[in-house]
Design an enzyme around this catalytic site. Structure first.
Site, PDB file in Angstrom:
ATOM      1  N   ASP A  64      47.542  12.625 -16.036  1.00 19.64           N
ATOM      2  CA  ASP A  64      47.969  13.850 -15.357  1.00 19.64           C
ATOM      3  C   ASP A  64      49.435  13.708 -14.942  1.00 19.64           C
ATOM      4  O   ASP A  64      49.785  12.831 -14.154  1.00 19.64           O
ATOM      5  CB  ASP A  64      47.092  14.098 -14.130  1.00 19.64           C
ATOM      6  CG  ASP A  64      47.442  15.405 -13.442  1.00 19.64           C
ATOM      7  OD1 ASP A  64      47.032  16.471 -13.959  1.00 19.64           O
ATOM      8  OD2 ASP A  64      48.141  15.378 -12.410  1.00 19.64           O
ATOM      9  N   TYR A 124      57.447  15.611 -11.048  1.00 19.18           N
ATOM     10  CA  TYR A 124      57.311  14.205 -10.656  1.00 19.18           C
ATOM     11  C   TYR A 124      58.523  13.375 -11.069  1.00 19.18           C
ATOM     12  O   TYR A 124      58.722  12.276 -10.547  1.00 19.18           O
ATOM     13  CB  TYR A 124      56.041  13.583 -11.254  1.00 19.18           C
ATOM     14  CG  TYR A 124      54.741  14.215 -10.837  1.00 19.18           C
ATOM     15  CD1 TYR A 124      54.674  15.137  -9.790  1.00 19.18           C
ATOM     16  CD2 TYR A 124      53.552  13.917 -11.497  1.00 19.18           C
ATOM     17  CE1 TYR A 124      53.469  15.731  -9.423  1.00 19.18           C
ATOM     18  CE2 TYR A 124      52.343  14.495 -11.129  1.00 19.18           C
ATOM     19  CZ  TYR A 124      52.313  15.406 -10.104  1.00 19.18           C
ATOM     20  OH  TYR A 124      51.109  15.993  -9.750  1.00 19.18           O
ATOM     21  N   LYS A 175      52.674  20.208 -15.757  1.00 19.62           N
ATOM     22  CA  LYS A 175      52.704  21.385 -14.869  1.00 19.62           C
ATOM     23  C   LYS A 175      54.068  22.045 -14.856  1.00 19.62           C
ATOM     24  O   LYS A 175      55.106  21.371 -14.843  1.00 19.62           O
ATOM     25  CB  LYS A 175      52.319  20.973 -13.444  1.00 19.62           C
ATOM     26  CG  LYS A 175      51.007  20.197 -13.363  1.00 19.62           C
ATOM     27  CD  LYS A 175      50.691  19.724 -11.959  1.00 19.62           C
ATOM     28  CE  LYS A 175      49.523  18.763 -11.954  1.00 19.62           C
ATOM     29  NZ  LYS A 175      49.908  17.395 -12.391  1.00 19.62           N
ATOM     30  N   HIS A 208      52.045  24.698 -11.366  1.00 15.80           N
ATOM     31  CA  HIS A 208      51.943  23.656 -10.335  1.00 15.80           C
ATOM     32  C   HIS A 208      51.601  24.234  -8.959  1.00 15.80           C
ATOM     33  O   HIS A 208      50.733  23.707  -8.252  1.00 15.80           O
ATOM     34  CB  HIS A 208      53.259  22.880 -10.283  1.00 15.80           C
ATOM     35  CG  HIS A 208      53.138  21.511  -9.716  1.00 15.80           C
ATOM     36  ND1 HIS A 208      53.933  20.462 -10.116  1.00 15.80           N
ATOM     37  CD2 HIS A 208      52.314  20.988  -8.775  1.00 15.80           C
ATOM     38  CE1 HIS A 208      53.600  19.365  -9.451  1.00 15.80           C
ATOM     39  NE2 HIS A 208      52.622  19.669  -8.625  1.00 15.80           N
TER      40      HIS A 208
END
Length: 312
Positions: free
Chosen positions: A45, A50, A75, A106
């Site tokens: 994931d 990130y 996302k 997201h």
């Protein structure tokens, strides 16, 4: 060690245990992904926000596991709601793949694409700089276009309450395959889970063990159940509990021993927990332990229970 699988509403199968990569540092996440895949994980994931997808891609390649055997999720970030394909293309390039198995929105919040920061534009009062002229319905149309182009196999939601889902569902050509949420022993979101089930949307749990130094890991009810079955850790119960409720779990770790034990322990707990155990665990939050750990100051009402009233 193979994970067990869940079927999405488009017929796709998805491993029910995935490796989370949020807050995994770039110099750690490549090794974590490589180790997880060698240990039997087949679900990773990720997210554009990130900031570590290039390293995730390195780990994927270093593992030697063929791309088609790994379920990869990423996302769409809030500053790209008007530019879905642009955000997706960056993710695909960073991961080193031509497609995603699953692409999520997201957060259901478009942010100013021309604000004072490319990731987290802010207003003077400390709230996020929301793009209030943009409609989430149009974000979803952009997501659907990526399925039609073959760049993603499935699309879904993340951090969508029932209220928000009901904004996009009436006009959606493609029903979200999943809704990824903060779900754990202290934030079970039981009513929302019932709603998702009624719409054939699979729930996914991020932060299934809570946050760093989480109180969940010493919870008395979960610890007693772990002892009852001779399980190695309370975390096994926390993950197995969610699996037993048909929730996909995404525990995050960069420690090899923990990466492996999250997989094996979750499956072991899943195999022994009874309906009575699940009932006990379902009641823990309502017994005075309800707690969310992830509540960014968006400054708008997302429609969730147990979320602070926003300040303008």
């Amino acid at each position: 060690m193979a994970s067990h699988f869940t079927t999405l509403n488009n017929g796709q199968t998805i491993p029910a245990i995935g490796l989370g990569t949020w807050q995994s540092k770039p110099n750690e996440v490549a090794r974590a992904v490589e180790y997880a895949l060698k240990a039997g994980y087949r679900h990773i994931d990720c997210a554009w926000a990130y900031g570590n997808e290039k390293e995730v891609g390195e780990g994927l390649r270093a593992s030697g596991v063929p791309r088609e055997e790994v379920f990869i999720t990423s996302k769409l970030w809030g500053t790209y709601h008007r530019r879905v394909e642009e955000c997706l293309d960056q993710t695909l390039a960073n991961l080193g793949t031509t497609y995603l198995d699953l692409y999520l929105v997201h957060w259901p919040i478009a942010m100013n694409p021309n604000g004072n920061h490319p990731v987290m534009p802010m207003r003077p009062n400390g709230n996020r700089d929301i793009d209030e002229s943009w409609d989430l319905i149009d974000t979803w149309k952009g997501m659907e276009a990526m399925v039609k182009k073959g760049k993603v196999k499935a699309i879904g939601a993340s951090n969508f309450s029932q209220t928000v889902l009901e904004r996009i569902l009436p006009t959606a050509e493609i029903i979200p395959a999943v809704n990824q949420l903060e779900i754990h022993l202290y934030n079970p979101q039981l009513e929302l889970l019932d709603y998702l089930k009624s719409k054939n949307i699979v729930p996914q749990a991020y932060s299934p063990l809570g946050s760093t130094n989480s109180p969940l890991l010493t919870d008395e009810s979960a610890t007693e159940i772990a002892k009852k079955y001779g399980l190695k850790s309370t975390s096994d119960v926390l993950l197995g509990y969610l699996l037993a409720k048909d929730i996909i779990v995404l525990p995050k770790s960069v420690t090899p021993s923990r990466i492996e034990s999250n997989l094996t322990g979750a499956l072991e707990a899943y195999s022994v927990l009874t309906p009575e155990d699940i009932k006990i665990l379902d009641g823990v939050a309502a017994g005075g332990k309800q707690k969310r750990f992830i509540m960014p100051p968006w400054g708008i009402d997302l429609g969730f229970d147990n979320w602070p009233v926003p300040t303008k």
